[in-house]
Design a protein around this motif. Structure first.
Motif, PDB file in Angstrom:
ATOM      1  N   VAL A  27       0.861  -1.176   0.000  1.00 16.86           N
ATOM      2  CA  VAL A  27       0.000   0.000   0.000  1.00 16.86           C
ATOM      3  C   VAL A  27       0.901   1.231   0.000  1.00 16.86           C
ATOM      4  N   LEU A  28       0.679   2.116  -0.978  1.00 17.19           N
ATOM      5  CA  LEU A  28       1.493   3.324  -1.111  1.00 17.19           C
ATOM      6  C   LEU A  28       0.588   4.541  -1.013  1.00 17.19           C
ATOM      7  N   LYS A  29       0.957   5.475  -0.150  1.00 18.37           N
ATOM      8  CA  LYS A  29       0.207   6.716   0.032  1.00 18.37           C
ATOM      9  C   LYS A  29       0.987   7.872  -0.571  1.00 18.37           C
ATOM     10  N   TRP A  30       0.283   8.625  -1.403  1.00 14.40           N
ATOM     11  CA  TRP A  30       0.868   9.790  -2.075  1.00 14.40           C
ATOM     12  C   TRP A  30       0.029  11.019  -1.755  1.00 14.40           C
ATOM     13  N   ARG A  31       0.689  12.128  -1.542  1.00 14.88           N
ATOM     14  CA  ARG A  31      -0.004  13.405  -1.316  1.00 14.88           C
ATOM     15  C   ARG A  31       0.282  14.324  -2.492  1.00 14.88           C
ATOM     16  N   ARG A  32      -0.763  15.012  -2.921  1.00 16.93           N
ATOM     17  CA  ARG A  32      -0.622  15.885  -4.087  1.00 16.93           C
ATOM     18  C   ARG A  32       0.409  16.981  -3.813  1.00 16.93           C
ATOM     19  N   ALA A  33       1.349  17.148  -4.725  1.00 20.57           N
ATOM     20  CA  ALA A  33       2.392  18.169  -4.586  1.00 20.57           C
ATOM     21  C   ALA A  33       1.823  19.536  -4.950  1.00 20.57           C
ATOM     22  N   ARG A  34       2.420  20.545  -4.396  1.00 18.94           N
ATOM     23  CA  ARG A  34       1.951  21.907  -4.668  1.00 18.94           C
ATOM     24  C   ARG A  34       2.214  22.262  -6.116  1.00 18.94           C
ATOM     25  N   ASP A  35       1.414  23.182  -6.621  1.00 17.83           N
ATOM     26  CA  ASP A  35       1.546  23.619  -8.007  1.00 17.83           C
ATOM     27  C   ASP A  35       2.823  24.437  -8.157  1.00 17.83           C
ATOM     28  N   ASN A  36       3.686  23.998  -9.059  1.00 15.14           N
ATOM     29  CA  ASN A  36       4.967  24.677  -9.267  1.00 15.14           C
ATOM     30  C   ASN A  36       5.049  25.332 -10.642  1.00 15.14           C
ATOM     31  N   SER A  37       3.874  25.547 -11.273  1.00 19.04           N
ATOM     32  CA  SER A  37       3.895  26.122 -12.621  1.00 19.04           C
ATOM     33  C   SER A  37       4.415  27.546 -12.642  1.00 19.04           C
ATOM     34  N   ASN A  38       4.194  28.291 -11.572  1.00 18.08           N
ATOM     35  CA  ASN A  38       4.674  29.688 -11.509  1.00 18.08           C
ATOM     36  C   ASN A  38       5.790  29.850 -10.487  1.00 18.08           C
ATOM     37  N   GLY A  39       6.446  28.749 -10.112  1.00 19.23           N
ATOM     38  CA  GLY A  39       7.502  28.830  -9.107  1.00 19.23           C
ATOM     39  C   GLY A  39       8.797  29.399  -9.680  1.00 19.23           C
ATOM     40  N   ALA A  40       9.592  29.991  -8.795  1.00 18.45           N
ATOM     41  CA  ALA A  40      10.906  30.552  -9.167  1.00 18.45           C
ATOM     42  C   ALA A  40      11.994  29.581  -8.727  1.00 18.45           C
ATOM     43  N   PRO A  41      13.060  29.460  -9.481  1.00 13.99           N
ATOM     44  CA  PRO A  41      14.131  28.534  -9.087  1.00 13.99           C
ATOM     45  C   PRO A  41      14.814  28.990  -7.809  1.00 13.99           C
ATOM     46  N   PRO A  42      15.277  28.028  -6.994  1.00  9.96           N
ATOM     47  CA  PRO A  42      15.962  28.413  -5.756  1.00  9.96           C
ATOM     48  C   PRO A  42      17.337  28.999  -6.069  1.00  9.96           C
ATOM     49  N   PRO A  43      17.876  29.776  -5.139  1.00  5.96           N
ATOM     50  CA  PRO A  43      19.221  30.339  -5.370  1.00  5.96           C
ATOM     51  C   PRO A  43      20.268  29.235  -5.370  1.00  5.96           C
ATOM     52  N   PRO A  44      21.384  29.428  -6.075  1.00  7.05           N
ATOM     53  CA  PRO A  44      22.423  28.389  -6.102  1.00  7.05           C
ATOM     54  C   PRO A  44      23.059  28.220  -4.728  1.00  7.05           C
ATOM     55  N   THR A  45      23.539  27.010  -4.482  1.00  4.60           N
ATOM     56  CA  THR A  45      24.174  26.732  -3.203  1.00  4.60           C
ATOM     57  C   THR A  45      25.517  27.435  -3.150  1.00  4.60           C
ATOM     58  N   PRO A  46      25.752  28.260  -2.142  1.00  2.00           N
ATOM     59  CA  PRO A  46      27.045  28.982  -2.094  1.00  2.00           C
ATOM     60  C   PRO A  46      28.191  28.011  -1.818  1.00  2.00           C
ATOM     61  N   SER A  47      29.312  28.266  -2.489  1.00  7.23           N
ATOM     62  CA  SER A  47      30.511  27.449  -2.283  1.00  7.23           C
ATOM     63  C   SER A  47      31.352  28.080  -1.186  1.00  7.23           C
ATOM     64  N   ILE A  48      31.673  27.286  -0.207  1.00  8.05           N
ATOM     65  CA  ILE A  48      32.450  27.774   0.928  1.00  8.05           C
ATOM     66  C   ILE A  48      33.875  27.240   0.803  1.00  8.05           C
ATOM     67  N   LYS A  49      34.821  28.146   0.740  1.00  8.39           N
ATOM     68  CA  LYS A  49      36.234  27.777   0.610  1.00  8.39           C
ATOM     69  C   LYS A  49      36.905  27.944   1.954  1.00  8.39           C
ATOM     70  N   ILE A  50      37.562  26.908   2.400  1.00 11.46           N
ATOM     71  CA  ILE A  50      38.286  26.946   3.674  1.00 11.46           C
ATOM     72  C   ILE A  50      39.768  27.157   3.371  1.00 11.46           C
ATOM     73  N   SER A  51      40.294  28.201   3.894  1.00  6.36           N
ATOM     74  CA  SER A  51      41.699  28.545   3.631  1.00  6.36           C
ATOM     75  C   SER A  51      42.490  28.473   4.938  1.00  6.36           C
ATOM     76  N   GLY A  52      43.756  28.097   4.804  1.00 10.40           N
ATOM     77  CA  GLY A  52      44.622  28.018   5.968  1.00 10.40           C
ATOM     78  C   GLY A  52      45.385  29.318   6.224  1.00 10.40           C
ATOM     79  N   PRO A  53      46.277  29.292   7.180  1.00 14.42           N
ATOM     80  CA  PRO A  53      47.044  30.509   7.482  1.00 14.42           C
ATOM     81  C   PRO A  53      47.888  30.948   6.298  1.00 14.42           C
ATOM     82  N   GLY A  54      47.839  32.214   5.984  1.00 18.47           N
ATOM     83  CA  GLY A  54      48.610  32.774   4.900  1.00 18.47           C
ATOM     84  C   GLY A  54      47.970  32.599   3.554  1.00 18.47           C
ATOM     85  N   GLU A  55      46.803  31.950   3.455  1.00 19.49           N
ATOM     86  CA  GLU A  55      46.089  31.768   2.175  1.00 19.49           C
ATOM     87  C   GLU A  55      44.947  32.768   2.069  1.00 19.49           C
ATOM     88  N   THR A  56      44.763  33.205   0.878  1.00 19.75           N
ATOM     89  CA  THR A  56      43.686  34.167   0.642  1.00 19.75           C
ATOM     90  C   THR A  56      42.577  33.518  -0.159  1.00 19.75           C
TER      91      THR A  56
END
Length: 309
Positions: free
Chosen positions: A280-309
């Motif tokens: 038995v599988l239960k499904w719920r109707r998904a929200r209407d995404n016809s007028n949805g806006a794309p999410p912002p891109p995932t920010p890239s986090i750079k880890i730098s050590g001492p003396g690195e920029t």
């Protein structure tokens, strides 16, 4: 005068033996005997009962004037009799029973009722008791549904008499039905450690395959059920399990929560890990995404050590 004979007036003589008779002869009168009148007792007409004094009902006064109203009629044995004029037409008068029901005439116009009528307070249409027409199954299916649960219930021959979860309780997925008659379903067990594309080892790819299941193809709806109900069929034109390709399976379906939840099942039991169970599988109707806006891109986090920029 010479040669003329004297003329004399001749008077007729009355003869002694003739008597004068009248012009109309007298006839002997016939004596007609009349039968004696038979006296019979005279039937007296029954007297009608005394008329009741009519009750005068007065309408409410309007601008200081009142108008008398016709007294109500009496209802006797289902018939309404008016007031008679004192004659019974030779029949025995009908005596009204003790439980005479008086039909009261309507009273004068109530202007408050007219105001209520204009506002819809007196005359209202009854609600239609005819149920609305059934929405076709295709129209109710079209759209995207998000998976809420995938449960396998035991049969009487199952060794474990409790519900199980073939793809764990955390399984996610989507099923889609398009208006032009195609469907697609995807299932995923989350939790696998990520690896880069092209760098994964065989065990990692094997685990990814075990955690994912998908198929797609045309779907069909026909009215060939036992009671002419609609039957839903899924076809497997594309599937990650080679043994299911070109298969056609019947899906039982029902709707809950006013059509927001779709419950799909199998026509017969399915073999899950060597056990015959009822999926038995239960499904719920998904929200209407016809007028949805794309999410912002995932920010890239750079880890730098001492003396690195």
């Amino acid at each position: 005068m010479a040669g003329a004979s004297p003329q004399y007036l001749q008077v007729p003589k009355i003869l002694p033996h003739r008597k004068s008779r009248s012009r109309s002869r007298s006839r002997p009168r016939e004596v007609v005997s009349r039968p004696e009148a038979v006296t019979s007792p005279i039937k007296s007409r029954p007297q009608s009962p005394p008329m009741p004094t009519p009750e005068v009902v007065r309408k409410p006064t309007l601008n200081g004037f009142t108008s008398p109203q016709t007294p109500p009629k009496k209802e006797i044995n289902g018939y309404t009799n008016g007031y008679t004029n004192g004659y019974t037409n030779g029949h025995t008068p009908v005596t009204a029973p003790m439980d005479v029901v008086k039909t009261s005439e309507p009273e004068g116009t109530n202007y408050d009722d007219l105001v209520d009528d204009l506002n819809g307070g007196m005359y209202t249409l009854e609600q239609c008791l005819t149920p609305p027409p059934e929405i076709p199954l295709r129209q109710k299916l079209i759209g995207t549904w998000r998976l809420e649960s995938y449960t396998a219930y035991p049969t009487p021959t199952s060794p474990i008499q409790r519900p199980t979860y073939p793809m764990t309780k955390n399984v996610t997925g989507f099923i889609m039905y398009t208006p032009d008659g195609y469907m697609s379903a995807q299932f995923l067990i989350p939790g696998q450690q990520a690896f880069k594309r092209g760098e994964g080892e065989e065990p990692q790819w094997a685990e990814a395959g075990k955690r994912f299941f998908a198929y797609s193809g045309p779907y069909y709806i026909s009215n060939d059920g036992p009671g002419r109900e609609e039957i839903l069929r899924h076809t497997f034109q594309v599937c990650n399990l080679p043994g299911w390709i070109a298969d056609i399976q019947i899906r039982t379906c029902r709707f809950e929560e006013d059509g927001q939840v779709l419950v799909l099942g199998s026509e017969s039991t399915a073999e899950i890990k060597g056990d015959k169970r009822v999926p038995v599988l239960k499904w719920r109707r998904a929200r209407d995404n016809s007028n949805g806006a794309p999410p912002p891109p995932t920010p890239s986090i750079k880890i730098s050590g001492p003396g690195e920029t």
